[in-house]
Each structure stands twice: as C-alpha cells, then as structure tokens.
Design a protein around this motif. Structure first.
Motif, PDB file in Angstrom:
ATOM      1  N   CYS A   1       0.842  -1.207   0.000  1.00  0.00           N
ATOM      2  CA  CYS A   1       0.000   0.000   0.000  1.00  0.00           C
ATOM      3  C   CYS A   1       0.871   1.250   0.000  1.00  0.00           C
ATOM      4  O   CYS A   1       2.086   1.171   0.109  1.00  0.00           O
ATOM      5  N   GLU A   2       0.222   2.390  -0.081  1.00  0.00           N
ATOM      6  CA  GLU A   2       0.899   3.675  -0.020  1.00  0.00           C
ATOM      7  C   GLU A   2       0.409   4.455   1.200  1.00  0.00           C
ATOM      8  O   GLU A   2      -0.673   4.205   1.708  1.00  0.00           O
ATOM      9  N   ASP A   3       1.212   5.415   1.642  1.00  0.00           N
ATOM     10  CA  ASP A   3       0.761   6.344   2.670  1.00  0.00           C
ATOM     11  C   ASP A   3      -0.439   7.107   2.128  1.00  0.00           C
ATOM     12  O   ASP A   3      -0.656   7.150   0.918  1.00  0.00           O
ATOM     13  N   SER A   4      -1.205   7.726   3.011  1.00  0.00           N
ATOM     14  CA  SER A   4      -2.378   8.470   2.542  1.00  0.00           C
ATOM     15  C   SER A   4      -2.618   9.690   3.418  1.00  0.00           C
ATOM     16  O   SER A   4      -2.044   9.835   4.490  1.00  0.00           O
ATOM     17  N   TRP A   5      -3.475  10.553   2.922  1.00  0.00           N
ATOM     18  CA  TRP A   5      -3.990  11.701   3.660  1.00  0.00           C
ATOM     19  C   TRP A   5      -5.473  11.478   3.831  1.00  0.00           C
ATOM     20  O   TRP A   5      -6.119  10.872   2.972  1.00  0.00           O
ATOM     21  N   THR A   6      -6.031  11.930   4.944  1.00  0.00           N
ATOM     22  CA  THR A   6      -7.469  11.788   5.154  1.00  0.00           C
ATOM     23  C   THR A   6      -8.098  13.150   5.387  1.00  0.00           C
ATOM     24  O   THR A   6      -7.447  14.081   5.852  1.00  0.00           O
ATOM     25  N   LEU A   7      -9.371  13.216   5.061  1.00  0.00           N
ATOM     26  CA  LEU A   7     -10.174  14.393   5.341  1.00  0.00           C
ATOM     27  C   LEU A   7     -11.557  13.890   5.721  1.00  0.00           C
ATOM     28  O   LEU A   7     -12.079  12.971   5.080  1.00  0.00           O
ATOM     29  N   GLY A   8     -12.138  14.441   6.771  1.00  0.00           N
ATOM     30  CA  GLY A   8     -13.433  13.954   7.209  1.00  0.00           C
ATOM     31  C   GLY A   8     -14.103  14.882   8.197  1.00  0.00           C
ATOM     32  O   GLY A   8     -13.682  16.021   8.401  1.00  0.00           O
ATOM     33  N   ALA A   9     -15.150  14.351   8.819  1.00  0.00           N
ATOM     34  CA  ALA A   9     -15.929  15.116   9.787  1.00  0.00           C
ATOM     35  C   ALA A   9     -16.465  14.158  10.841  1.00  0.00           C
ATOM     36  O   ALA A   9     -16.593  12.956  10.607  1.00  0.00           O
ATOM     37  N   GLY A  10     -16.796  14.722  12.006  1.00  0.00           N
ATOM     38  CA  GLY A  10     -17.313  13.885  13.067  1.00  0.00           C
ATOM     39  C   GLY A  10     -18.101  14.672  14.090  1.00  0.00           C
ATOM     40  O   GLY A  10     -18.160  15.906  14.057  1.00  0.00           O
ATOM     41  N   TYR A  11     -18.717  13.917  14.983  1.00  0.00           N
ATOM     42  CA  TYR A  11     -19.451  14.495  16.100  1.00  0.00           C
ATOM     43  C   TYR A  11     -19.072  13.724  17.356  1.00  0.00           C
ATOM     44  O   TYR A  11     -19.078  12.484  17.372  1.00  0.00           O
ATOM     45  N   GLN A  12     -18.725  14.458  18.409  1.00  0.00           N
ATOM     46  CA  GLN A  12     -18.374  13.881  19.710  1.00  0.00           C
ATOM     47  C   GLN A  12     -19.379  14.372  20.738  1.00  0.00           C
ATOM     48  O   GLN A  12     -19.720  15.556  20.756  1.00  0.00           O
ATOM     49  N   HIS A  13     -19.845  13.458  21.593  1.00  0.00           N
ATOM     50  CA  HIS A  13     -20.839  13.833  22.600  1.00  0.00           C
ATOM     51  C   HIS A  13     -20.456  13.246  23.955  1.00  0.00           C
ATOM     52  O   HIS A  13     -20.187  12.050  24.072  1.00  0.00           O
ATOM     53  N   GLY A  14     -20.442  14.098  24.985  1.00  0.00           N
ATOM     54  CA  GLY A  14     -20.145  13.659  26.342  1.00  0.00           C
ATOM     55  C   GLY A  14     -21.331  12.930  26.958  1.00  0.00           C
ATOM     56  O   GLY A  14     -22.474  13.309  26.748  1.00  0.00           O
ATOM     57  N   PHE A  15     -21.034  11.877  27.719  1.00  0.00           N
ATOM     58  CA  PHE A  15     -22.077  11.088  28.384  1.00  0.00           C
ATOM     59  C   PHE A  15     -22.210  11.442  29.857  1.00  0.00           C
ATOM     60  O   PHE A  15     -22.875  10.752  30.603  1.00  0.00           O
ATOM     61  N   GLY A  16     -21.570  12.489  30.301  1.00  0.00           N
ATOM     62  CA  GLY A  16     -21.547  12.824  31.719  1.00  0.00           C
ATOM     63  C   GLY A  16     -20.213  12.412  32.286  1.00  0.00           C
ATOM     64  O   GLY A  16     -19.614  11.442  31.849  1.00  0.00           O
ATOM     65  N   GLY A  17     -19.723  13.159  33.228  1.00  0.00           N
ATOM     66  CA  GLY A  17     -18.384  12.875  33.737  1.00  0.00           C
ATOM     67  C   GLY A  17     -17.367  13.080  32.628  1.00  0.00           C
ATOM     68  O   GLY A  17     -17.468  14.008  31.840  1.00  0.00           O
ATOM     69  N   ASN A  18     -16.412  12.183  32.537  1.00  0.00           N
ATOM     70  CA  ASN A  18     -15.355  12.314  31.538  1.00  0.00           C
ATOM     71  C   ASN A  18     -15.525  11.405  30.329  1.00  0.00           C
ATOM     72  O   ASN A  18     -14.692  11.421  29.429  1.00  0.00           O
ATOM     73  N   LEU A  19     -16.577  10.601  30.278  1.00  0.00           N
ATOM     74  CA  LEU A  19     -16.793   9.677  29.162  1.00  0.00           C
ATOM     75  C   LEU A  19     -17.417  10.388  27.966  1.00  0.00           C
ATOM     76  O   LEU A  19     -18.249  11.278  28.126  1.00  0.00           O
ATOM     77  N   TYR A  20     -17.030   9.960  26.761  1.00  0.00           N
ATOM     78  CA  TYR A  20     -17.649  10.492  25.547  1.00  0.00           C
ATOM     79  C   TYR A  20     -17.737   9.404  24.486  1.00  0.00           C
ATOM     80  O   TYR A  20     -17.034   8.398  24.530  1.00  0.00           O
ATOM     81  N   GLY A  21     -18.600   9.625  23.546  1.00  0.00           N
ATOM     82  CA  GLY A  21     -18.713   8.777  22.371  1.00  0.00           C
ATOM     83  C   GLY A  21     -18.587   9.650  21.135  1.00  0.00           C
ATOM     84  O   GLY A  21     -18.819  10.864  21.195  1.00  0.00           O
ATOM     85  N   LYS A  22     -18.214   9.051  20.014  1.00  0.00           N
ATOM     86  CA  LYS A  22     -18.107   9.833  18.794  1.00  0.00           C
ATOM     87  C   LYS A  22     -18.365   8.963  17.578  1.00  0.00           C
ATOM     88  O   LYS A  22     -18.219   7.741  17.628  1.00  0.00           O
ATOM     89  N   VAL A  23     -18.767   9.630  16.505  1.00  0.00           N
ATOM     90  CA  VAL A  23     -18.955   8.999  15.200  1.00  0.00           C
ATOM     91  C   VAL A  23     -18.189   9.860  14.208  1.00  0.00           C
ATOM     92  O   VAL A  23     -18.260  11.094  14.264  1.00  0.00           O
ATOM     93  N   GLU A  24     -17.443   9.202  13.306  1.00  0.00           N
ATOM     94  CA  GLU A  24     -16.600   9.961  12.390  1.00  0.00           C
ATOM     95  C   GLU A  24     -16.559   9.306  11.013  1.00  0.00           C
ATOM     96  O   GLU A  24     -16.542   8.079  10.902  1.00  0.00           O
ATOM     97  N   TYR A  25     -16.544  10.141   9.974  1.00  0.00           N
ATOM     98  CA  TYR A  25     -16.364   9.698   8.585  1.00  0.00           C
ATOM     99  C   TYR A  25     -15.021  10.239   8.101  1.00  0.00           C
ATOM    100  O   TYR A  25     -14.677  11.381   8.385  1.00  0.00           O
ATOM    101  N   ARG A  26     -14.283   9.412   7.369  1.00  0.00           N
ATOM    102  CA  ARG A  26     -13.020   9.857   6.753  1.00  0.00           C
ATOM    103  C   ARG A  26     -12.923   9.338   5.321  1.00  0.00           C
ATOM    104  O   ARG A  26     -13.273   8.198   5.034  1.00  0.00           O
ATOM    105  N   HIS A  27     -12.428  10.189   4.438  1.00  0.00           N
ATOM    106  CA  HIS A  27     -12.097   9.804   3.063  1.00  0.00           C
ATOM    107  C   HIS A  27     -10.578   9.785   2.973  1.00  0.00           C
ATOM    108  O   HIS A  27      -9.920  10.716   3.426  1.00  0.00           O
ATOM    109  N   TYR A  28     -10.023   8.710   2.417  1.00  0.00           N
ATOM    110  CA  TYR A  28      -8.579   8.557   2.287  1.00  0.00           C
ATOM    111  C   TYR A  28      -8.159   8.934   0.872  1.00  0.00           C
ATOM    112  O   TYR A  28      -8.758   8.468  -0.092  1.00  0.00           O
TER     113      TYR A  28
END
Length: 151
Positions: free
Chosen positions: A105-132
């Motif tokens: 394979c070759e090295d790559s660059w990515t570009l994308g977007a995401g959303y991160q949401h805290g669940f209370g305290g210090n925990l969080y979840g996130k969903v992210e899309y990336r194009h290579y």
C-alpha cells in the motif's frame, strides 16, 4: 490491546474534572470500504483539544488496523477543528497523514468530519467519517464509532 486500553480508560474516568483544554484517549471501530470491498477497522487514538471559546482546535495521534490478512497497523498524525454545539457536543472537521496499512500500500492523507458527545463525567462517544486520498490507488472511505475518556 484491550487489556491495556480498558484499565487506562477506567482510571482516567476517575481523574479530576476536565479543564477548558482537554486531553483524550479512545478506542474505536468501524468499517472501511473501497470498490465494493469492505472490511472492519479497529484502533486507538489520543489527542489534545485547545478551547477557543465556542470553537476548538486539536492534535491527534492514532493507530488503526484493517481487520483482514496481510495488513498492519497504520499510524496517523493529524488534527481537528470545530464548534461546540452544546456543553456536551462537538462538531468538527478532521484531517491526518496515515502510514501504509500494508506492505504493498501507499501512505495516505485523510479528510473527514465527526461528532463527539459527552455522556456525563469524563466519558464520551463519537462517530466519524473519513475519506482517504491515496496516490496512485483508489481512495477508500471509513466510518468509525469510538468510546473515550477526556481528562
């Protein structure tokens, strides 16, 4: 790898409340696809976000593996920038440089977007899309979901 990540995340969850600037660690998994082929992907990441009021910028390092034969861990070095949608939410654009995920394979660059949401305290979840963007090869896409701890 999970034997190390889970205890680390649990201990960080008990750390003192997050400051305006925050560090984070996460485990993530999802799917990567290209030309009709799809495979699972799993990894870990660590980053640091700088609070700029209603916006933020951050740096991130990552290690991801496509879950199929003849692949290896791809290391990423990148960043993200976005807006706070609420006390718990962050909407962001992300980009990175990724090392080769396999010997042919070759090295790559990515570009994308995401959303991160805290669940209370210090925990969080996130969903992210990336194009290579891979020079000389077709360009895959990935969607991942992550669970992390900020401190």
């Amino acid at each position: 790898m999970l034997k190390v990540i889970v205890p680390l995340m649990a201990s960080l969850a008990l750390a003192s409340p997050a400051l305006a600037n925050e560090a984070r660690v996460e485990a993530r998994g999802g799917i990567i696809w290209d030309n009709g082929d799809e495979e699972g992907i799993a990894g870990v990441a660590a980053g640091y976000d700088f609070d700029l009021g209603n916006t933020f910028v951050g740096a991130e390092v990552s290690a991801d593996k496509i879950l199929t034969d003849n692949t290896r861990v791809s290391f990423g070095f990148g960043g993200r920038a976005g807006v706070k949608t609420s006390e718990a939410g962050k909407l962001y654009a992300a980009g990175s440089y990724q090392t080769k995920p396999c010997s042919t394979c070759e090295d790559s660059w990515t570009l994308g977007a995401g959303y991160q949401h805290g669940f209370g305290g210090n925990l969080y979840g996130k969903v992210e899309y990336r194009h290579y963007f891979v020079d000389g090869f077709s360009d895959p896409d990935a969607v991942t979901a992550g669970l992390g701890v900020r401190f």
